[in-house]
Design an enzyme around this catalytic site. Structure first.
Site, PDB file in Angstrom:
ATOM      1  N   VAL A 109       0.868  -1.175   0.000  1.00 17.13           N
ATOM      2  CA  VAL A 109       0.000   0.000   0.000  1.00 17.13           C
ATOM      3  C   VAL A 109       0.900   1.218   0.000  1.00 17.13           C
ATOM      4  O   VAL A 109       1.871   1.290   0.763  1.00 17.13           O
ATOM      5  CB  VAL A 109      -0.916   0.037   1.248  1.00 17.13           C
ATOM      6  CG1 VAL A 109      -1.806   1.282   1.226  1.00 17.13           C
ATOM      7  CG2 VAL A 109      -1.766  -1.226   1.334  1.00 17.13           C
ATOM      8  N   CYS A 110       0.593   2.184  -0.872  1.00 17.63           N
ATOM      9  CA  CYS A 110       1.286   3.472  -0.832  1.00 17.63           C
ATOM     10  C   CYS A 110       2.796   3.279  -1.008  1.00 17.63           C
ATOM     11  O   CYS A 110       3.245   2.590  -1.915  1.00 17.63           O
ATOM     12  CB  CYS A 110       0.917   4.165   0.488  1.00 17.63           C
ATOM     13  SG  CYS A 110       1.307   5.910   0.618  1.00 17.63           S
ATOM     14  N   THR A 111       3.593   3.865  -0.117  1.00 16.69           N
ATOM     15  CA  THR A 111       5.050   3.769  -0.238  1.00 16.69           C
ATOM     16  C   THR A 111       5.602   2.441   0.267  1.00 16.69           C
ATOM     17  O   THR A 111       6.810   2.253   0.323  1.00 16.69           O
ATOM     18  CB  THR A 111       5.740   4.934   0.502  1.00 16.69           C
ATOM     19  OG1 THR A 111       5.313   4.924   1.874  1.00 16.69           O
ATOM     20  CG2 THR A 111       5.403   6.266  -0.132  1.00 16.69           C
TER      21      THR A 111
END
Length: 199
Positions: A109-111
């Site tokens: 998720v995300c970074t």
């Protein structure tokens, strides 16, 4: 000796993890576990099993350590400020590389995509991440094929999602993929996730 369920989903918690990156997918997956005939085991773990302090101050007490979170069918690696440190942590990167051949599905998720890229797990793949981290991701691995529009990108054995709330979408996709669209819709209704932003 107890036999673990073959459908074991582990969410990795670490200091400075973005809260919703972790608890958003956890909410989806835990709700799935409650209604699914597959009864997946969903657990949160940290490197040493100790509690972590998230990016905005929320404290999380994991279920176990990284060592005890073995035999995973799915690894979910959230994002947050702490991923920059993890992307330079040779022990963490070695752990990710060791998981790759024995973990059927690795998700981020995300970074959370940054440590994957630093470990060489995203080379040449279509991926996504938080829109603000696109430059960081391509700097770690220029061969990645960034999709800046997608909420998530499913590339078979690796799924990456965009920032923060996109992890909820990715987790619902996981439920649909691992069980069925009907069950995923049941989970979505149970958590009353029906995005219609007021602004």
């Amino acid at each position: 000796m107890t036999t673990r369920h073959p459908l074991r989903v582990g969410l990795f918690a670490f200091d400075d993890v973005e809260e919703l990156d972790l608890v958003g997918p956890y909410e989806v997956l835990a709700a799935w576990s409650a209604v699914s005939a597959l009864r997946p085991e969903v657990l949160v773990f940290s490197t040493d099993g100790n509690g972590v302090r998230c990016a905005k101050g929320l404290r999380v007490v994991p279920d176990c350590s990284r060592e005890d979170a073995d035999d995973l069918h799915v690894l979910l690696h959230p994002g947050g400020k702490g991923t920059r440190r993890l992307a330079e942590d040779t022990t963490h990167l070695s752990w990710l590389r060791a998981l790759r051949p024995i973990t059927p599905l690795m998700t981020s998720v995300c970074t959370g995509a940054l440590p994957y890229a630093a470990a060489g797990l995203l080379a040449g793949r279509p991926v996504t991440t938080h829109w603000q981290a696109v430059g960081e991701l391509t700097a770690l691995d220029p061969s990645v094929q960034i999709d800046t529009e997608a909420r998530f990108v499913d590339d078979g054995d690796v799924i990456t999602s965009a920032g923060v709330s996109a992890g909820i979408d990715m987790a619902l996709h996981l439920v649909a993929r691992l069980e069925s669209t009907a069950v995923a819709r049941e989970v979505r209704r149970a958590i009353q996730y029906d995005p219609a932003p007021p602004v």
